[in-house]
Design an enzyme around this catalytic site. Sequence first.
Site, PDB file in Angstrom:
ATOM      1  N   SER A 168      38.455  39.789  34.815  1.00  0.00           N
ATOM      2  CA  SER A 168      38.753  40.285  36.170  1.00  0.00           C
ATOM      3  C   SER A 168      40.150  39.890  36.661  1.00  0.00           C
ATOM      4  O   SER A 168      40.575  38.735  36.551  1.00  0.00           O
ATOM      5  CB  SER A 168      37.722  39.741  37.161  1.00  0.00           C
ATOM      6  N   LYS A 169      40.839  40.862  37.236  1.00  0.00           N
ATOM      7  CA  LYS A 169      42.162  40.593  37.808  1.00  0.00           C
ATOM      8  C   LYS A 169      42.084  40.264  39.292  1.00  0.00           C
ATOM      9  O   LYS A 169      43.102  40.010  39.930  1.00  0.00           O
ATOM     10  CB  LYS A 169      43.051  41.827  37.642  1.00  0.00           C
ATOM     11  N   LYS A 216      25.932  44.151  41.351  1.00  0.00           N
ATOM     12  CA  LYS A 216      26.179  44.813  42.649  1.00  0.00           C
ATOM     13  C   LYS A 216      24.886  45.160  43.392  1.00  0.00           C
ATOM     14  O   LYS A 216      24.857  45.179  44.619  1.00  0.00           O
ATOM     15  CB  LYS A 216      27.018  46.070  42.449  1.00  0.00           C
ATOM     16  N   ASP A 272      34.307  50.036  46.487  1.00  0.00           N
ATOM     17  CA  ASP A 272      34.551  50.692  45.190  1.00  0.00           C
ATOM     18  C   ASP A 272      34.750  52.207  45.321  1.00  0.00           C
ATOM     19  O   ASP A 272      35.633  52.786  44.689  1.00  0.00           O
ATOM     20  CB  ASP A 272      33.358  50.487  44.250  1.00  0.00           C
ATOM     21  N   GLY A 316      26.755  57.158  33.202  1.00  0.00           N
ATOM     22  CA  GLY A 316      26.291  55.842  33.616  1.00  0.00           C
ATOM     23  C   GLY A 316      25.506  55.939  34.913  1.00  0.00           C
ATOM     24  O   GLY A 316      25.705  56.879  35.702  1.00  0.00           O
ATOM     25  N   GLY A 366      25.368  50.074  39.019  1.00  0.00           N
ATOM     26  CA  GLY A 366      25.831  49.820  40.382  1.00  0.00           C
ATOM     27  C   GLY A 366      27.056  50.637  40.771  1.00  0.00           C
ATOM     28  O   GLY A 366      27.117  51.208  41.865  1.00  0.00           O
ATOM     29  N   TYR A 370      39.425  48.759  33.373  1.00  0.00           N
ATOM     30  CA  TYR A 370      40.879  48.605  33.407  1.00  0.00           C
ATOM     31  C   TYR A 370      41.285  47.487  32.458  1.00  0.00           C
ATOM     32  O   TYR A 370      40.450  46.706  31.996  1.00  0.00           O
ATOM     33  CB  TYR A 370      41.364  48.284  34.829  1.00  0.00           C
ATOM     34  N   GLY A 409      40.853  52.420  35.208  1.00  0.00           N
ATOM     35  CA  GLY A 409      40.336  51.779  36.419  1.00  0.00           C
ATOM     36  C   GLY A 409      41.352  50.989  37.230  1.00  0.00           C
ATOM     37  O   GLY A 409      40.983  50.401  38.248  1.00  0.00           O
TER      38      GLY A 409
END
Length: 263
Positions: free
Chosen positions: A14-15, A63, A99, A120, A123, A208, A228
């Site tokens: 995660s960024k 989520k 999101d 998909g 969440g 991403y 992403g």
Amino acid sequence: MKLFAIFGNPVAHSKSPLMHNAVFKALGIKACYTRVLLKDGAKLRDTFLKLNLSGANITVPHKEAAFKACDEVRGFAKKAGVVNTIVKEDNKLIGYNTDADGFLYSIKDFKDIKNILVIGAGGTAKALVQKFLDEGFDVSILNRSEKRLSFFEQSGAKTYSWDNFKADSFDLAVNTTSAGLEDESLPVPDDMADKIISNIKYGADVIYGKKTPFVKLLEKNDIPYKDGSDMLLAQGVLANHLFLGKRYDTQTIQKYMEKVFRY
Ligand code: NDP
């Protein structure tokens, strides 16, 4: 000093910590944002409270658990049933979803979209599907298994599992699965992916930071696409507004967050 965190499993990719810490540092805000590897979503609320967090983001696969962990859910998140941002307000956990607006922002350059295939049913898909339906798009959902599709049955979207999917033409196909995040798999079997790709105008992947097999296939077929990162940036700006009570304008937050994407 206020403490914020992102909960996920996996979470090392995660960024979000880099993005939010860049904003806190640049604006001289006494706050720090960290990562929490959370295996059991049912422990989210307790962990949030034990760490004395002021706010958090939630990523794969928690989520839906985050929705349940909140004392109150506001705005679009209430309708979508999924929360990706929590803010502590008067000792209560308040849930939001940034999101879906983040994703819509990321595809703003795609023209004449009428029908969308969402691959998909987790969440992220829940949030995107609800937003697409609200915006008047014709939505089809394709998931590996049937179990999660029942949630969408009353939504107005068409639902398919791998077993009964017949490739149609779509203006946009979005991969919202975690296939390709930690492995090299496509979100659908190879022959199905080829059929989908030969019948779409645009593509998108919510993952991403790496070229997923889905993105590589889009590139190989010269389909304009977004990965992403724009979604990540846009949802992060909106989450930061919630953390800081919208004290700073969007351009300022975006400017500092964008720096993280340059290396
Ligand atoms: P969930 O765990 O809620 O859902 C995962 C979905 O992926 C399910 O539909 C599952 O299918 C499917 N899936 C998992 N592995 C495979 C596979 N190998 N092949 C086919 N389908 C598979 O995850 P989230 O919705 O929370 O997150 C999904 C992805 O979105 C993650 O990669 C996350 O990093 C990314 N994300 C990116 C954001 C951004 O800002 N760019 C924001 C939010 C999320 P089944 O039901 O059959 O198990």
